[in-house]
Design a protein around this motif. Structure first.
Motif, PDB file in Angstrom:
ATOM      1  N   ASN A 105      41.514  81.253  46.299  1.00 26.32           N
ATOM      2  CA  ASN A 105      41.806  81.541  47.694  1.00 26.32           C
ATOM      3  C   ASN A 105      40.824  82.566  48.222  1.00 26.32           C
ATOM      4  O   ASN A 105      40.306  83.382  47.469  1.00 26.32           O
ATOM      5  N   VAL A 106      40.583  82.523  49.522  1.00 27.79           N
ATOM      6  CA  VAL A 106      39.669  83.491  50.111  1.00 27.79           C
ATOM      7  C   VAL A 106      40.290  84.880  50.064  1.00 27.79           C
ATOM      8  O   VAL A 106      41.491  85.041  49.917  1.00 27.79           O
ATOM      9  N   ALA A 107      39.436  85.898  50.188  1.00 31.15           N
ATOM     10  CA  ALA A 107      39.906  87.280  50.111  1.00 31.15           C
ATOM     11  C   ALA A 107      40.977  87.530  51.161  1.00 31.15           C
ATOM     12  O   ALA A 107      40.864  87.094  52.302  1.00 31.15           O
ATOM     13  N   GLY A 108      41.984  88.232  50.760  1.00 28.33           N
ATOM     14  CA  GLY A 108      43.065  88.543  51.686  1.00 28.33           C
ATOM     15  C   GLY A 108      44.279  87.670  51.442  1.00 28.33           C
ATOM     16  O   GLY A 108      45.406  88.090  51.658  1.00 28.33           O
ATOM     17  N   ALA A 109      44.054  86.422  50.976  1.00 24.97           N
ATOM     18  CA  ALA A 109      45.183  85.543  50.702  1.00 24.97           C
ATOM     19  C   ALA A 109      45.888  85.969  49.420  1.00 24.97           C
ATOM     20  O   ALA A 109      47.111  86.051  49.364  1.00 24.97           O
ATOM     21  N   ASP A 110      45.133  86.243  48.379  1.00 27.68           N
ATOM     22  CA  ASP A 110      45.731  86.779  47.158  1.00 27.68           C
ATOM     23  C   ASP A 110      44.872  87.874  46.542  1.00 27.68           C
ATOM     24  O   ASP A 110      45.007  88.205  45.371  1.00 27.68           O
ATOM     25  N   GLY A 111      43.944  88.400  47.338  1.00 29.26           N
ATOM     26  CA  GLY A 111      43.111  89.493  46.864  1.00 29.26           C
ATOM     27  C   GLY A 111      41.902  89.065  46.064  1.00 29.26           C
ATOM     28  O   GLY A 111      41.204  89.914  45.509  1.00 29.26           O
ATOM     29  N   THR A 112      41.637  87.764  45.985  1.00 23.06           N
ATOM     30  CA  THR A 112      40.480  87.294  45.231  1.00 23.06           C
ATOM     31  C   THR A 112      39.513  86.567  46.141  1.00 23.06           C
ATOM     32  O   THR A 112      39.853  86.148  47.230  1.00 23.06           O
ATOM     33  N   GLY A 113      38.304  86.397  45.639  1.00 24.32           N
ATOM     34  CA  GLY A 113      37.306  85.631  46.380  1.00 24.32           C
ATOM     35  C   GLY A 113      36.613  86.437  47.455  1.00 24.32           C
ATOM     36  O   GLY A 113      37.081  87.500  47.880  1.00 24.32           O
ATOM     37  N   PRO A 114      35.477  85.944  47.937  1.00 25.61           N
ATOM     38  CA  PRO A 114      34.716  86.639  48.980  1.00 25.61           C
ATOM     39  C   PRO A 114      35.371  86.503  50.345  1.00 25.61           C
ATOM     40  O   PRO A 114      36.152  85.586  50.589  1.00 25.61           O
ATOM     41  N   VAL A 115      35.053  87.417  51.218  1.00 19.08           N
ATOM     42  CA  VAL A 115      35.561  87.358  52.591  1.00 19.08           C
ATOM     43  C   VAL A 115      34.720  86.362  53.387  1.00 19.08           C
ATOM     44  O   VAL A 115      33.496  86.483  53.434  1.00 19.08           O
ATOM     45  N   PRO A 116      35.340  85.361  54.005  1.00 20.44           N
ATOM     46  CA  PRO A 116      34.557  84.380  54.771  1.00 20.44           C
ATOM     47  C   PRO A 116      33.870  85.013  55.975  1.00 20.44           C
ATOM     48  O   PRO A 116      34.450  85.852  56.666  1.00 20.44           O
ATOM     49  N   ARG A 117      32.653  84.574  56.219  1.00 18.31           N
ATOM     50  CA  ARG A 117      31.873  85.045  57.357  1.00 18.31           C
ATOM     51  C   ARG A 117      31.181  83.846  57.988  1.00 18.31           C
ATOM     52  O   ARG A 117      30.567  83.036  57.290  1.00 18.31           O
ATOM     53  N   LEU A 118      31.266  83.740  59.304  1.00 23.25           N
ATOM     54  CA  LEU A 118      30.622  82.649  60.042  1.00 23.25           C
ATOM     55  C   LEU A 118      29.526  83.226  60.924  1.00 23.25           C
ATOM     56  O   LEU A 118      29.758  84.202  61.643  1.00 23.25           O
ATOM     57  N   ARG A 119      28.341  82.626  60.863  1.00 21.55           N
ATOM     58  CA  ARG A 119      27.196  83.078  61.667  1.00 21.55           C
ATOM     59  C   ARG A 119      26.731  81.958  62.588  1.00 21.55           C
ATOM     60  O   ARG A 119      26.599  80.804  62.167  1.00 21.55           O
ATOM     61  N   ILE A 120      26.468  82.315  63.844  1.00 22.03           N
ATOM     62  CA  ILE A 120      25.991  81.365  64.842  1.00 22.03           C
ATOM     63  C   ILE A 120      24.805  81.984  65.563  1.00 22.03           C
ATOM     64  O   ILE A 120      24.878  83.131  66.015  1.00 22.03           O
ATOM     65  N   PHE A 121      23.716  81.226  65.667  1.00 23.45           N
ATOM     66  CA  PHE A 121      22.520  81.680  66.374  1.00 23.45           C
ATOM     67  C   PHE A 121      22.508  81.100  67.782  1.00 23.45           C
ATOM     68  O   PHE A 121      22.710  79.891  67.965  1.00 23.45           O
ATOM     69  N   ILE A 122      22.252  81.955  68.758  1.00 24.25           N
ATOM     70  CA  ILE A 122      22.211  81.544  70.158  1.00 24.25           C
ATOM     71  C   ILE A 122      21.047  82.259  70.836  1.00 24.25           C
ATOM     72  O   ILE A 122      20.823  83.447  70.599  1.00 24.25           O
ATOM     73  N   GLU A 123      20.311  81.542  71.680  1.00 25.98           N
ATOM     74  CA  GLU A 123      19.274  82.204  72.461  1.00 25.98           C
ATOM     75  C   GLU A 123      19.926  83.134  73.486  1.00 25.98           C
ATOM     76  O   GLU A 123      20.962  82.808  74.061  1.00 25.98           O
TER      77      GLU A 123
END
Length: 350
Positions: free
Chosen positions: A138-156
């Motif tokens: 599970n992602v971090a925060g759900a059960d304390g394991t795994g990396p924290v999800p991060r979303l990146r978007i490029f915009i002019e």
């Protein structure tokens, strides 16, 4: 058969995939039968928004071939009642990467109805899934394991309505990138190589050595992740790639890669922008060879290649906080900033 009836493609929200919260369009994954209509959607959006670059059919064909980011679970197309795509979103992520990248577009006639917000929500939900899939937990925060999800978007920066949407949706600007141009009508610089170094054309046989050198060069660059064979293939086999406008610097005694300049040319942009340009996609010098004028020599060589091919300008993009001091080098070589892009990030809590 309409696009709505395309066989073998999961509907967005089917199975374990997140749904798109905009019921006025029919949502499903993209497939090979959608290439023309998908490219036409992007072209319609680009005609209204005038980005410097946008994906064309040949780019989408490459995307269809990805094994690391298969389109089935990582794309959504929104189709109207006539089966015409009016919006799409796409997600990519390296398996061990610290972030996912999001891409999306909305037909100009369907903008400001909430479609963009719905696509962002889908991208965020799919990002959480990808992190969980890639970490095997599970992602971090759900059960304390795994990396924290991060979303990146490029915009002019000039896309103000998109920037406003990202800000309203909790994204923050984390980096600025400058598009820079250098007129080729001005005198071209002389930048000879040091003794013991030689410049050679970029050839297929050098591709793997250049990939490995690139991963070393960019190991200390913000946001950079190692390129595997597939992602590197997207660069060297890009439909716009121009190996004849590219070059590699080798150590004469060992043949090892010292630096490289990989270029492309998009003939269609000349119509929209009013000039032709040779574009440096990647420029790098291995750390132990920096300070010997290799980058200057590669740029000077690129300018001559571009000019000989009839180009009006040399262009490139650079991180405004590049740790190698690239901005100062480019200005010294005659480049000047003409456009700014922003990297927007959102850390996704469960």
């Amino acid at each position: 058969m309409t696009h709505n009836d395309a066989p073998g493609l999961p509907a967005a929200g089917s199975g374990d995939l997140p749904a798109v919260g905009f019921p006025e369009l029919h949502w499903r994954s993209a497939g090979p039968a959608d290439l023309d209509a998908w490219a036409e959607l992007i072209a319609r959006t680009a005609a209204a928004e005038q980005p410097v670059w946008f994906e064309r059919r040949a780019d989408l064909e490459q995307i269809m071939e990805s094994k690391n980011n298969p389109v089935g679970p990582n794309t959504v197309l929104g189709l109207d009642s006539g089966g015409v795509p009016r919006a799409y979103a796409r997600l990519t992520k390296n398996k061990d990467g610290a972030k996912a990248h999001g891409f999306c577009a909305v037909d100009p006639k369907w903008q400001r109805r909430g479609v963009g917000s719905a696509l962002l929500s889908w991208l965020e939900a799919r990002t959480r899934q990808r992190f969980a899939e890639d970490s095997g937990a599970n992602v971090a925060g759900a059960d304390g394991t795994g990396p924290v999800p991060r979303l990146r978007i490029f915009i002019e920066q000039k896309q103000q309505h998109q920037c406003a949407l990202l800000e309203e949706s909790g994204y923050e600007v984390v980096r600025y990138y400058n598009e820079m141009h250098r007129p080729l009508s001005a005198p071209l610089p002389e930048a000879p190589l040091d003794h013991g170094l030689k410049l050679v054309p970029m050839e297929p046989g050098l591709s793997e050595a250049v990939r490995l050198a690139h991963n070393q060069v960019f190991a200390d660059h913000w946001g950079s992740e190692p390129r595997d064979e597939e992602s590197w293939g997207f660069v060297v086999n890009d439909p716009l790639a121009r190996p004849d406008l590219s070059a590699v610097v080798l150590a004469s005694s060992t043949g090892e890669v010292v630096g490289y300049q990989l270029a492309s040319h998009d003939p269609e942009t000349a119509v929209a922008r009013g000039f032709t340009e040779g574009y440096t996609d990647l420029l790098g010098v291995r750390r132990e060879f920096r300070g010997r004028g290799v980058a200057q020599a590669l740029l000077a060589d690129a300018m001559r290649r571009f000019a000989a091919a009839g180009m009006d300008k040399a262009s490139l993009d650079v991180d405004s906080e590049n740790p190698t001091g690239a901005m100062a080098l480019y200005r010294k070589m005659g480049y000047a900033p003409v456009n700014t892009s922003l990297a927007w990030d959102k850390v996704l809590q469960p």
